[in-house]
Design a protein around this motif. Structure first.
Motif, PDB file in Angstrom:
ATOM      1  N   GLU A  64       0.989  -1.525  -0.257  1.00  0.00           N
ATOM      2  CA  GLU A  64       0.230   0.135  -0.144  1.00  0.00           C
ATOM      3  C   GLU A  64       1.524   1.711   0.214  1.00  0.00           C
ATOM      4  N   GLU A  65       1.086   1.047   0.735  1.00  0.00           N
ATOM      5  CA  GLU A  65       2.602   2.428   0.571  1.00  0.00           C
ATOM      6  C   GLU A  65       3.866   3.128  -0.180  1.00  0.00           C
ATOM      7  N   VAL A  66       4.648   1.591  -0.270  1.00  0.00           N
ATOM      8  CA  VAL A  66       5.434   1.165  -1.521  1.00  0.00           C
ATOM      9  C   VAL A  66       4.640   2.099  -3.074  1.00  0.00           C
ATOM     10  N   PHE A  67       3.794   1.184  -3.389  1.00  0.00           N
ATOM     11  CA  PHE A  67       2.756   0.650  -4.872  1.00  0.00           C
ATOM     12  C   PHE A  67       1.744   1.835  -5.018  1.00  0.00           C
ATOM     13  N   ARG A  68       0.829   1.861  -3.740  1.00  0.00           N
ATOM     14  CA  ARG A  68       0.146   3.029  -4.086  1.00  0.00           C
ATOM     15  C   ARG A  68      -0.159   3.707  -3.883  1.00  0.00           C
ATOM     16  N   LYS A  69       0.785   4.732  -1.999  1.00  0.00           N
ATOM     17  CA  LYS A  69       1.147   6.420  -1.981  1.00  0.00           C
ATOM     18  C   LYS A  69       2.077   6.645  -2.216  1.00  0.00           C
ATOM     19  N   SER A  70       2.989   5.687  -3.163  1.00  0.00           N
ATOM     20  CA  SER A  70       4.333   6.166  -4.104  1.00  0.00           C
ATOM     21  C   SER A  70       5.001   6.734  -2.985  1.00  0.00           C
ATOM     22  N   ARG A  71       5.411   6.175  -1.956  1.00  0.00           N
ATOM     23  CA  ARG A  71       6.162   6.864  -0.577  1.00  0.00           C
ATOM     24  C   ARG A  71       7.894   6.921  -0.710  1.00  0.00           C
ATOM     25  N   TYR A  72       8.122   6.267  -1.722  1.00  0.00           N
ATOM     26  CA  TYR A  72      10.078   6.293  -1.816  1.00  0.00           C
ATOM     27  C   TYR A  72       9.808   7.017  -3.268  1.00  0.00           C
ATOM     28  N   ILE A  73       9.042   7.456  -4.552  1.00  0.00           N
ATOM     29  CA  ILE A  73       9.393   8.109  -5.316  1.00  0.00           C
ATOM     30  C   ILE A  73       9.704   9.660  -5.067  1.00  0.00           C
ATOM     31  N   SER A  74      10.431   9.896  -5.624  1.00  0.00           N
ATOM     32  CA  SER A  74      10.747  11.500  -5.854  1.00  0.00           C
ATOM     33  C   SER A  74       9.106  12.267  -6.094  1.00  0.00           C
ATOM     34  N   PRO A  75       9.793  13.621  -5.480  1.00  0.00           N
ATOM     35  CA  PRO A  75       8.435  14.399  -5.986  1.00  0.00           C
ATOM     36  C   PRO A  75       8.365  15.392  -6.682  1.00  0.00           C
TER      37      PRO A  75
END
Length: 499
Positions: free
Chosen positions: A47-58
């Motif tokens: 959920e955090e990694v894929f759906r919320k893109s927690r670690y992807i740069s803005p």
């Protein structure tokens, strides 16, 4: 303080060359745009990694129509390897030669497979790769076996491998950079938990550039790492050709800082390396900085198995029977219900099944077809200095052919019920935003008029500036580029250390 080496970036290229040069005892400054990726429970949360893109740069980039998009970029110590799937393949020998494709040709490299082979072996040793040389009929000669045996197949994947072999195919154990050997501390040992592909590893059991290359040198008195330091400009003296880079300007915490060094090594990723050079207006007498951008024509596919697939760690099998003409087939991380929420076609194709049941029956594949280095596929800058990426995929006929071969294969393994494209992978559509395999923006070659770098990855124009991320690659082959970047960084690192 003045440094002997300034290294920009800590990924497969920057981290590896930093580890190599640290042994010289010379003063090294490593500049990393991001920080250390936190070790937290969210590391393993779909959920955090894929759906919320927690670690992807803005970051905001722009496509050829100037439409903004968010690239799937990760800026941390370790670079893109913090999120990579640790699939560490060598390019095939023919990848270094001129190769004909449906949409054109790829050029030859100024180095051969034979030149690269010792460095591939050294990179496999350094990154503790698990695999078996001799299982893939398309691989080139090798001077040493992998340092560790292959990661074993689960029962279902073993059955798939056996069925493919019986049908005349040649499946083999995919080389994997995971820490399974007995010498690894218990707290960093891989537990085969299905969180390699697109996830950071909470227990640091993935052989990424932070764990393998950067952390081991941070206690050395000659090594300085500065995080949160985004390089903006490189300043030169002595002229645009024949001169040298004197200083590096970074933005850090809203302030600008300048560092000086004798040798500058740029490894910020193919797009950002081009951004830095274009913004600095240097190393571009050929006009090729930013051009020839490549990223593979890739496709993630979910096959619905007739029997449940209880595999946890699925990335153990690959198939290169079609490599010479179409591309590579690999297993990819096992689907789960949380990560599949954005898949648009699931309800239509399997209306009677829940996401959990679909995930329980999924067998997941990654198809890779080589992308062409087209000059018009390029990085430029907007008026505000942001990245503009002009890009169109190539070799669609080959990609369709590879997909067709996969369908035939699935008929052999009892997984032909449905085949579903994973429209969303790691939280993003795979096309233009999927920049994990970006390459080619500062190609190396023999001629300064037709390349940016010489065969040792030094810029033709400036005698103390090197590039060691995937920018250097004249072509990208049809396998993950990480091991080639690592091997080349070892090659270039030894060359620089000997000067």
């Amino acid at each position: 303080m003045h440094y002997d080496f300034i290294i920009i970036g800590t990924g497969a290229g920057g981290g590896t060359i930093a580890n190599t040069l640290a042994k010289t005892g010379k003063q090294i400054l490593i500049l990393e745009r991001g920080d250390f990726l936190p070790r937290e429970q969210q590391n393993w949360s779909p959920e955090e990694v894929f759906r919320k893109s927690r670690y992807i740069s803005p970051d905001t980039w722009h496509d050829s129509h100037r439409k903004p998009f968010q690239p799937q970029s990760h800026y941390y110590v370790g670079g893109a390897t913090k999120m990579y799937g640790a699939a560490l393949f060598r390019l095939r020998p023919q990848d270094f030669d001129v190769t004909a494709h449906s949409d054109g040709i790829t050029p030859s490299w100024p180095v051969t497979y034979q030149d690269m082979e010792p460095w591939y072996t050294q990179a496999e040793q350094m990154y503790q790769v698990h695999g078996f040389h001799g299982g893939d009929p398309t691989e080139g000669p090798w001077s040493a076996q992998y340092p560790h045996p292959p990661v074993s197949h689960s029962p279902r994947i073993r059955q798939i491998a056996d069925d493919l072999t019986a049908a005349g195919y040649h499946p083999f154990n995919a080389p994997s950079g995971v820490l399974l050997n007995e010498q690894v501390p218990t707290e960093s040992k891989c537990v085969r938990c299905n969180t390699c592909d697109g996830f950071p590893c909470m227990v640091h059991a993935k052989a990424d550039a932070e764990v393998i290359a950067v952390k081991p040198i941070l206690g050395m008195p000659n090594v300085t790492l500065i995080t949160g330091a985004e390089v903006q400009f490189l300043f030169i003296s002595g002229g645009r050709t024949g001169g040298r880079v004197d200083s590096v300007e970074v933005e850090r915490g809203g302030r600008y800082e300048t560092y000086t060094g004798d040798t500058i090594i740029l490894a910020a990723g193919a797009a950002n390396t081009a951004r830095i050079l274009l913004a600095s207006d240097i190393a571009n007498s050929s006009g090729l900085v930013g051009r020839n951008y490549m990223m593979h024509n890739s496709r993630a596919v979910i096959a619905i198995d007739r029997q449940p697939n209880q595999t946890v760690f699925q990335k153990t099998l690959a198939l290169h029977d079609f490599y010479d003409t179409l591309g590579s087939i690999q297993m990819v991380g096992k689907s789960n219900a949380a990560a599949m929420k954005g898949e648009n076609r699931l309800a239509e194709l399997c209306p009677e099944w829940s996401l959990a049941k679909i995930a329980a029956h999924s067998v997941d594949f990654w198809l890779t077809t080589e992308d062409l280095p087209l000059p018009e596929n390029r990085v430029t800058l907007t008026g505000a200095g942001e990245i503009k990426l002009d890009y169109r995929e190539t070799n669609h006929a080959e990609a369709r052919g590879l997909y067709g071969e996969l369908r035939k294969i699935l008929n052999r393994i009892g997984a032909e019920r449905h085949i579903i494209d994973r429209d969303v992978f790691a939280g993003m559509p795979i096309p233009i935003a999927g920049v994990a395999h970006q390459a080619g923006t500062c190609k190396m070659g023999f001629d300064p008029e037709t390349s940016v770098l010489d065969p040792m990855c030094r810029t033709w124009d400036l005698n103390n500036l090197y590039v060691v991320d995937a920018s250097f690659m004249p072509s990208v082959g049809a396998v993950n580029p990480a091991l080639t970047i690592m091997a080349n960084a070892l090659r270039v690192g030894q060359h620089i250390a000997s000067l």
